[in-house]
Design an enzyme around this catalytic site. Structure first.
Site, PDB file in Angstrom:
ATOM      1  N   LEU A 193       0.999  -6.257   6.967  1.00  0.00           N
ATOM      2  CA  LEU A 193       2.452  -6.202   7.169  1.00  0.00           C
ATOM      3  C   LEU A 193       3.040  -4.847   6.786  1.00  0.00           C
ATOM      4  O   LEU A 193       4.086  -4.452   7.298  1.00  0.00           O
ATOM      5  CB  LEU A 193       3.137  -7.298   6.344  1.00  0.00           C
ATOM      6  N   GLY A 194       2.399  -4.147   5.861  1.00  0.00           N
ATOM      7  CA  GLY A 194       2.950  -2.877   5.397  1.00  0.00           C
ATOM      8  C   GLY A 194       2.061  -2.249   4.353  1.00  0.00           C
ATOM      9  O   GLY A 194       1.050  -2.826   3.927  1.00  0.00           O
ATOM     10  N   ASP A 203      15.210  -1.564  -9.001  1.00  0.00           N
ATOM     11  CA  ASP A 203      14.681  -0.945  -7.774  1.00  0.00           C
ATOM     12  C   ASP A 203      15.250  -1.657  -6.544  1.00  0.00           C
ATOM     13  O   ASP A 203      14.539  -1.951  -5.587  1.00  0.00           O
ATOM     14  CB  ASP A 203      13.153  -1.002  -7.753  1.00  0.00           C
TER      15      ASP A 203
END
Length: 842
Positions: A531-532, A650
């Site tokens: 996916l990434g 974050d």
């Protein structure tokens, strides 16, 4: 020419039959040239619903209505308050385009009453029983009967209330079984603190209450049938809060009718008997009447008398109570501790109040909701002198009460546990003993787990390969003491949040995956499932044996960075449950492998949409507005409502994941910090996060608080509204960050230029400008000037005037980059370490 008698008879019969067929055959639609004249009808395509003229039993009046199968089940009436007194009625399209009912004198006795119709219209009838008025050329619906119901709720018909306009869709009862005019009873939706209930009112007084809806069932209705379990609803994103139901085709036809006595009747079609039968009614006993026993009481239909005071309470007026007049209710027998301290009647060291547990009850009215866990719910109630009771449901979260406890009922099964606050002296001695034993046990367990977790953190930092064995040892109760050291062998105070708070995580509840199972789910981490890719390593899509889709975050073997973040994420997210936070299913630690297993988000992350010219069109303003509010609610939960006070550190577009309905979920808690109960701000020697989203006090000085997350949220809002990245340059001089560009455009009264053209709509102009205003308030230079997330949510959902923003932080991109480069060049001699996180969405 002469006909025989037989021929004459045949001719007459032919003419009569033709006439009968012409009268009784239903037409397909109603237009200005095709009307319905009594007794003609309009029938749905499947033949189940009919629109036509009818006369109720024991009446001579004529009405236009819709019925199912036969006129014994009328579900909608047009001219309820203006009946026809003969059979000369006509249903047609008037010259102004409205659907009307005319009497014999061509007078309008009922109309859809739509204003400013500009084109030809017609009326049609669907298989759902809905009658609509629409534009003939475009097919646009101008009016439909589901928005103006009578006494019956049909499948897919919505009871609703608009929180902005207060416009309602409600049922109203018939005056009597023979008179369809509007009666005394009405029913609709009530929403308080995002919790939905259905009420029946007698005129303006509450008569019956469903109890809170938890997303599936109404908790105040015991033994809800499978039909009732089909109820759906919520906020549609346009200010409407609604409730409706659907019925699987195999279950047949089911309706809910509000009868003239103010009772709901659930009716279903019995094909064998060829009639509707009643399967449930809202009033089984007098206990179902709203507030029949008064405040601080419980009604039990199996007891005599049916009303009783809650434990620790006594009748307000004993004479009235003994005479079975219970409306005065009951009052507290012994004042609570905080009341006594406030009135200075006793010392401040008085024994604390406690809670009495009532099981299987219909919880009271006027509840307040908060999406926190049960133990946090208890502590919040105990800390608030105004809180008199609390309850918890997995579908709703925490429910609390600060007013009189009204409309409670004792069930024999179903319902919820309710914890009522009472003075210490009202608690049972046995309960006190249990509390002492339980408290001692909890303290012992916390001490043991803290020791185990200390050892766990030390060993995992030195021997990553043994993480799996250590987790198992903690689960089995093998606990040891520890001291955690950093890579230089000196005490590392920055990790105290992990060390101290890991003890609060129930590791036995965390699902542990072995490597084989994770590999099988991802087809051995096949490239097609990737996916990434981020700094920590790749993310893969997987599917478990039961069909559950997952996302596997795999820490790179080659990376020496990320172990602390890995453990921190386990600690933080395993205790969080909120609709706007991604759910952690479990982890895998085996050999050098370290993986986190999450719920799978099919639409990946927010940045994939808002920064992509082809995909940004898929997120209109309503959806973007909903995403902004969802992120805000997730942050509020982290800051104020969760078991632990958490600062994310974050927050950015790539860490906002989108589910199948594009609802936002905050992810990636590797950088998150847990705050102690009295902490508002912390100074760190290790600055982590992503430039462009960091607040100035955090990037410059290492100071972070919930206002740091507020700053990141403000950046996100401006990115969502504009479709631009904060990390890019804007303006003629190519030195402005998005914050600087937004601030200058706002100051010069040109905020319109900031809005993404793909979402701009004049009808939403003010809402979009308000979001830009809120975003600028969140990114102000000074932390104390920024609003809290609670204030942000209030701003998003109200119309009050917002304060003017002061200058945004990081006006010039070049200045921000220079700072970053300067810090990077001095990283070996500086106390600050900056990690730039660029993680793909899962």
């Amino acid at each position: 020419m002469r006909f025989s008698s037989h021929a004459n008879l045949f001719f007459v019969l032919f003419v009569l039959c033709f006439h009968v067929l012409d009268v009784c055959t239903a037409i397909d639609s109603i237009t200005s040239s095709q009307s319905i004249k009594d007794p003609e009808t309009l029938r749905s395509e499947d033949g189940n619903f009919t629109l036509g003229f009818f006369t109720p039993q024991n009446s001579t009046n004529r009405y236009v209505g819709i019925w199912w199968k036969s006129q014994s089940t009328v579900v909608w009436v047009a001219n309820r308050n203006q009946p026809l007194n003969d059979s000369s009625g006509i249903v047609t399209i008037a010259k102004d385009g409205n659907l009307v009912v005319l009497n014999g004198q061509k007078q309008v006795i009922w109309s859809t009453n739509v204003s400013k119709i500009l084109s030809n219209t017609s009326s049609e009838f669907s298989d759902s029983g809905k009658l609509v008025l629409m534009e003939t050329t475009t097919g646009n619906i101008l009016w439909d009967s589901f928005h103006q119901p009578s006494d019956t709720l049909l499948p897919s018909m919505k009871l609703s209330i608009n929180t902005k306009t207060n416009k309602k869709v409600e049922l109203t009862s018939w005056e009597s079984p023979s008179n369809p005019s509007i009666g005394s009873f009405s029913s609709g939706v009530v929403q308080r603190f995002h919790i939905i209930e259905v009420f029946i009112w007698n005129e303006t007084r509450p008569y019956w209450r469903s109890g809170p809806w938890n997303g599936g069932v109404f908790l105040g209705i015991p033994n809800m049938s499978t039909y009732l379990n089909g109820f759906k609803g919520g906020d549609d994103g346009e200010g409407n809060t609604d409730i409706y139901y659907t019925v699987p085709s195999e279950l047949g036809f089911v309706i809910y009718m509000l009868n003239s006595k103010g009772q709901y009747e659930q009716k279903l079609w019995d094909a064998e008997k060829n009639e509707m039968i009643i399967r449930w009614t809202s009033k089984v006993s007098d206990c179902d009447v709203y507030g029949i026993c008064g405040p601080f009481t419980s009604c039990n239909a199996q007891s005599k008398p049916i009303c009783s005071c809650l434990k620790g309470f006594e009748p307000r007026n004993k004479e009235e109570w003994n005479g079975k007049n219970w409306t005065g209710g009951c009052v507290r027998r012994t004042p609570l501790k905080c009341e006594r301290v406030k009135n200075q009647n006793t010392s401040t060291d008085a024994k604390k109040d406690g809670f009495l547990k009532l099981q299987m009850v219909k919880v009271p009215d006027f509840l307040e909701g908060s999406p926190v866990e049960s133990d946090i719910c208890r502590s919040k109630c105990l800390e608030n002198c105004s809180c008199v009771a609390y309850s918890h449901d997995d579908g709703i979260g925490c429910m609390s009460w600060t007013a009189n406890l009204l409309d409670m009922q004792q069930f024999s099964e179903g319902g919820l546990d309710l914890y009522v606050r009472v003075a210490h002296s009202e608690l049972d001695k046995g309960t006190n003993t249990k509390i002492i034993i339980t408290t001692a046990a909890i303290i012992a367990i916390v001490i043991m787990i803290t020791s185990a977790c200390a050892c766990f953190m030390w060993r995992t930092s030195k021997h990553p390969a043994k993480v799996w064995q250590l987790i198992n040892s903690v689960r089995k109760g093998n606990n040891k003491a520890f001291v955690q050291f950093n890579n230089e062998g000196t005490p590392e105070h920055e990790s105290h949040s992990v060390i101290e708070e890991l003890s609060q995580v129930k590791l036995q509840e965390l699902l542990l995956f072995d490597f084989k199972r994770a590999a099988a789910a991802t087809d051995n981490f096949h490239l097609s499932n990737k996916l990434g890719q981020g700094g920590f390593g790749p993310v893969y899509k997987g599917e478990l044996e039961d069909g559950q889709e997952i996302a596997v975050k795999r820490l790179s073997r080659a990376s020496i960075q990320g172990l602390e973040e890995f453990m921190n994420e386990i600690v933080v997210i395993s205790k969080l449950q909120h609709r706007n936070l991604v759910k952690l299913f479990g982890c895998c630690v085996e050999g050098d492998e370290k993986m986190l297993i999450y719920e799978y988000m099919p639409n990946k992350s927010l940045d994939v949409f808002i920064f992509d010219p082809s995909k940004c069109k898929l997120l209109g303003w309503r959806k973007r507005s909903s995403i902004i509010e969802g992120i805000a609610r997730g942050l509020l939960y982290l800051h104020r409502d969760s078991r632990l006070k958490i600062i994310h550190r974050d927050l950015k577009a790539s860490n906002i994941l989108l589910d199948e309905e594009l609802n936002p979920k905050i992810s990636d808690f590797g950088m998150a910090r847990i705050f102690g109960g009295t902490q508002d701000q912390v100074n760190t020697r290790r600055v982590v996060g992503t430039y462009g989203y960091m607040s100035p006090e955090y990037a410059m000085e290492g100071l972070f608080s919930e206002k740091s997350d507020v700053f990141s949220f403000g950046v996100l809002v401006l990115e969502i509204v504009s479709g631009r990245r904060n990390s890019s340059s804007y303006g003629n001089v190519h030195a402005l960050s998005l914050l600087g560009f937004a601030w200058i455009q706002w100051k010069e009264g040109n905020a319109l230029s900031l809005i993404d053209p793909e979402i701009y709509d004049p009808s939403h102009h003010q809402d979009i400008l308000r979001c830009i205003h809120i975003g600028l308030l969140c990114v102000q230079e000074l932390a104390e000037d920024r609003p809290t997330m609670a204030a942000v949510i209030s701003m998003l959902n109200s119309e009050f005037v917002l304060p003017p923003p002061t200058q945004s932080a990081f006006i010039q991109r070049q200045k921000m980059l220079n700072l970053a480069l300067s810090e990077e060049n001095r990283r070996f001699c500086s106390i600050n370490t900056v990690s730039v996180t660029e993680i793909q969405g899962r």
